[in-house]
Design a protein around this motif. Structure first.
Motif, PDB file in Angstrom:
ATOM      1  N   UNK A  64       6.796  -2.705  12.758  1.00 24.27           N
ATOM      2  CA  UNK A  64       6.228  -3.371  11.581  1.00 24.27           C
ATOM      3  C   UNK A  64       7.324  -4.087  10.792  1.00 24.27           C
ATOM      4  N   UNK A  65       8.467  -3.458  10.660  1.00 21.73           N
ATOM      5  CA  UNK A  65       9.594  -4.085   9.976  1.00 21.73           C
ATOM      6  C   UNK A  65      10.053  -5.307  10.758  1.00 21.73           C
ATOM      7  N   UNK A  66      10.171  -5.176  12.075  1.00 19.79           N
ATOM      8  CA  UNK A  66      10.583  -6.289  12.916  1.00 19.79           C
ATOM      9  C   UNK A  66       9.604  -7.447  12.847  1.00 19.79           C
ATOM     10  N   UNK A  91       1.429  -3.404   9.043  1.00 20.46           N
ATOM     11  CA  UNK A  91       0.668  -4.291   9.917  1.00 20.46           C
ATOM     12  C   UNK A  91      -0.686  -4.655   9.315  1.00 20.46           C
ATOM     13  N   UNK A  92      -1.374  -3.701   8.708  1.00 19.47           N
ATOM     14  CA  UNK A  92      -2.685  -3.976   8.113  1.00 19.47           C
ATOM     15  C   UNK A  92      -2.570  -4.949   6.944  1.00 19.47           C
ATOM     16  N   UNK A  93      -1.597  -4.741   6.081  1.00 18.43           N
ATOM     17  CA  UNK A  93      -1.411  -5.643   4.937  1.00 18.43           C
ATOM     18  C   UNK A  93      -0.911  -7.013   5.386  1.00 18.43           C
ATOM     19  N   UNK A  94      -0.088  -7.048   6.441  1.00 14.84           N
ATOM     20  CA  UNK A  94       0.386  -8.318   6.973  1.00 14.84           C
ATOM     21  C   UNK A  94      -0.774  -9.098   7.602  1.00 14.84           C
ATOM     22  N   UNK A  95      -1.663  -8.393   8.298  1.00 13.39           N
ATOM     23  CA  UNK A  95      -2.849  -9.043   8.868  1.00 13.39           C
ATOM     24  C   UNK A  95      -3.709  -9.618   7.746  1.00 13.39           C
ATOM     25  N   UNK A  96      -3.853  -8.883   6.672  1.00 13.68           N
ATOM     26  CA  UNK A  96      -4.614  -9.385   5.526  1.00 13.68           C
ATOM     27  C   UNK A  96      -3.931 -10.606   4.921  1.00 13.68           C
ATOM     28  N   UNK A 123       0.803  -1.236   0.000  1.00 15.68           N
ATOM     29  CA  UNK A 123       0.000   0.000   0.000  1.00 15.68           C
ATOM     30  C   UNK A 123       0.832   1.281   0.000  1.00 15.68           C
ATOM     31  N   UNK A 124       2.142   1.193   0.252  1.00 13.34           N
ATOM     32  CA  UNK A 124       3.012   2.353   0.206  1.00 13.34           C
ATOM     33  C   UNK A 124       3.093   3.168   1.483  1.00 13.34           C
ATOM     34  N   UNK A 125       2.411   2.732   2.550  1.00 17.65           N
ATOM     35  CA  UNK A 125       2.437   3.467   3.815  1.00 17.65           C
ATOM     36  C   UNK A 125       3.827   3.390   4.444  1.00 17.65           C
ATOM     37  N   UNK A 126       4.252   4.471   5.111  1.00 20.46           N
ATOM     38  CA  UNK A 126       5.519   4.489   5.828  1.00 20.46           C
ATOM     39  C   UNK A 126       5.443   3.517   6.999  1.00 20.46           C
ATOM     40  N   UNK A 144      -5.770 -12.481   9.609  1.00 24.04           N
ATOM     41  CA  UNK A 144      -5.977 -12.307  11.041  1.00 24.04           C
ATOM     42  C   UNK A 144      -6.249 -10.839  11.334  1.00 24.04           C
ATOM     43  N   UNK A 145      -6.501 -10.540  12.583  1.00 22.35           N
ATOM     44  CA  UNK A 145      -6.783  -9.182  13.037  1.00 22.35           C
ATOM     45  C   UNK A 145      -5.476  -8.484  13.404  1.00 22.35           C
ATOM     46  N   UNK A 146      -5.411  -7.168  13.227  1.00 20.29           N
ATOM     47  CA  UNK A 146      -4.201  -6.434  13.614  1.00 20.29           C
ATOM     48  C   UNK A 146      -3.966  -6.508  15.118  1.00 20.29           C
TER      49      UNK A 146
END
Length: 69
Positions: A15-17, A33-38, A7-10, A42-44
């Protein structure tokens, strides 16, 4: 500044960890975190719990939190 490859968000250091801990320790591109949850369906909130658990275990991939009063 690292950005989410989806998504390009900073990104934050946590989040990197989290991406490195759960997906690929040697990654140089990441998901927020949102894209990783997707990605994991799972939920954030669950990812926040995992960050807290990894931090409590002393994992060096996560930034230290100031002590609570």
């Amino acid at each position: 500044m690292a950005r989410c490859k989806n998504c390009g968000r900073t990104l934050t250091g946590d989040e990197i960890g989290l991406y490195r801990k759960l997906v690929n320790r040697g990654a140089d591109t990441y998901l927020c975190k949102a894209c990783l949850a997707d990605h994991f369906s799972c939920d954030t909130a669950l990812l926040d719990e995992k960050i807290a658990q990894f931090r409590a275990m002393g994992c060096i991939l996560f930034t230290a939190q100031p002590p609570e009063d």
